[in-house]
Design a protein around this motif. Structure first.
Motif, PDB file in Angstrom:
ATOM      1  N   THR A  91       0.774  -1.182  -0.082  1.00  0.00           N
ATOM      2  CA  THR A  91      -0.009   0.034  -0.172  1.00  0.00           C
ATOM      3  C   THR A  91       0.813   1.336   0.084  1.00  0.00           C
ATOM      4  N   ASP A  92       0.273   2.311  -0.531  1.00  0.00           N
ATOM      5  CA  ASP A  92       1.070   3.771  -0.746  1.00  0.00           C
ATOM      6  C   ASP A  92       1.539   4.275   0.773  1.00  0.00           C
ATOM      7  N   ILE A  93       2.707   4.568   0.954  1.00  0.00           N
ATOM      8  CA  ILE A  93       2.948   5.529   1.842  1.00  0.00           C
ATOM      9  C   ILE A  93       2.640   6.634   1.730  1.00  0.00           C
ATOM     10  N   ASP A  94       1.824   7.343   2.768  1.00  0.00           N
ATOM     11  CA  ASP A  94       1.313   8.859   2.716  1.00  0.00           C
ATOM     12  C   ASP A  94       2.392   9.700   3.511  1.00  0.00           C
ATOM     13  N   GLU A  95       3.397  10.102   2.381  1.00  0.00           N
ATOM     14  CA  GLU A  95       4.647  10.682   2.953  1.00  0.00           C
ATOM     15  C   GLU A  95       4.041  12.195   3.589  1.00  0.00           C
ATOM     16  N   CYS A  96       2.933  12.729   3.223  1.00  0.00           N
ATOM     17  CA  CYS A  96       2.515  13.944   3.950  1.00  0.00           C
ATOM     18  C   CYS A  96       1.996  13.952   5.191  1.00  0.00           C
ATOM     19  N   ASN A  97       1.865  12.723   5.713  1.00  0.00           N
ATOM     20  CA  ASN A  97       1.387  12.309   7.250  1.00  0.00           C
ATOM     21  C   ASN A  97       2.376  11.766   8.017  1.00  0.00           C
ATOM     22  N   VAL A 113       1.496  17.179  -1.088  1.00  0.00           N
ATOM     23  CA  VAL A 113       0.422  16.585  -1.951  1.00  0.00           C
ATOM     24  C   VAL A 113       1.022  14.971  -2.054  1.00  0.00           C
ATOM     25  N   ASN A 114       0.066  13.848  -1.526  1.00  0.00           N
ATOM     26  CA  ASN A 114       0.481  12.543  -1.491  1.00  0.00           C
ATOM     27  C   ASN A 114       0.259  12.115  -3.282  1.00  0.00           C
ATOM     28  N   THR A 115       1.020  11.241  -3.680  1.00  0.00           N
ATOM     29  CA  THR A 115       0.724  10.605  -5.021  1.00  0.00           C
ATOM     30  C   THR A 115       1.152   9.272  -4.859  1.00  0.00           C
ATOM     31  N   SER A 116       0.677   8.368  -5.727  1.00  0.00           N
ATOM     32  CA  SER A 116       0.781   7.197  -5.783  1.00  0.00           C
ATOM     33  C   SER A 116       2.338   6.621  -5.895  1.00  0.00           C
ATOM     34  N   GLY A 117       2.783   6.370  -4.731  1.00  0.00           N
ATOM     35  CA  GLY A 117       4.220   5.669  -4.513  1.00  0.00           C
ATOM     36  C   GLY A 117       5.204   6.883  -4.351  1.00  0.00           C
TER      37      GLY A 117
END
Length: 102
Positions: free
Chosen positions: A58-64, A78-82
């Motif tokens: 699953t995608d890591i939400d780097e923004c959080n 802004v989180n993007t896929s991957g």
């Protein structure tokens, strides 16, 4: 029917689908580095920006993340896929890598 997939004829980022008298190579999910079949639960390993959660990548939400990834003033994540991208906040625009009031 001969299982052509037994010889692993596909590339690293693909999986083999045996068909009657033939086979086809299908692309792995974007969250995978190598896979054994369709979808993020068939990954051999997760791609950069993804983490294995409940048996699938699953995608890591780097923004959080606790540590901010967008550190410049007046900048939003802004989180993007991957991955993620840093954009200027509303009312600001990018001028030579700095967010200035527009």
């Amino acid at each position: 029917d001969l299982d052509e997939c037994a010889a692993s004829p596909c590339k690293d980022h693909q999986y083999c689908l045996n068909t009657d008298g033939s086979f086809s190579c299908k692309a792995c999910d974007a969250s995978c580095v190598g896979c054994t079949g369709e979808g993020s639960e068939k990954c051999k390993t997760c791609a950069s920006g993804y983490v294995k959660e409940e048996e699938k990548c699953t995608d890591i939400d780097e923004c959080n993340l606790p540590e901010k990834v967008c550190t410049k003033e007046n900048q939003d994540c802004v989180n993007t896929s991957g991955s993620y991208k840093c954009v200027c906040s509303e009312g600001f625009e990018d001028k030579d890598g700095t967010c200035v009031q527009s």
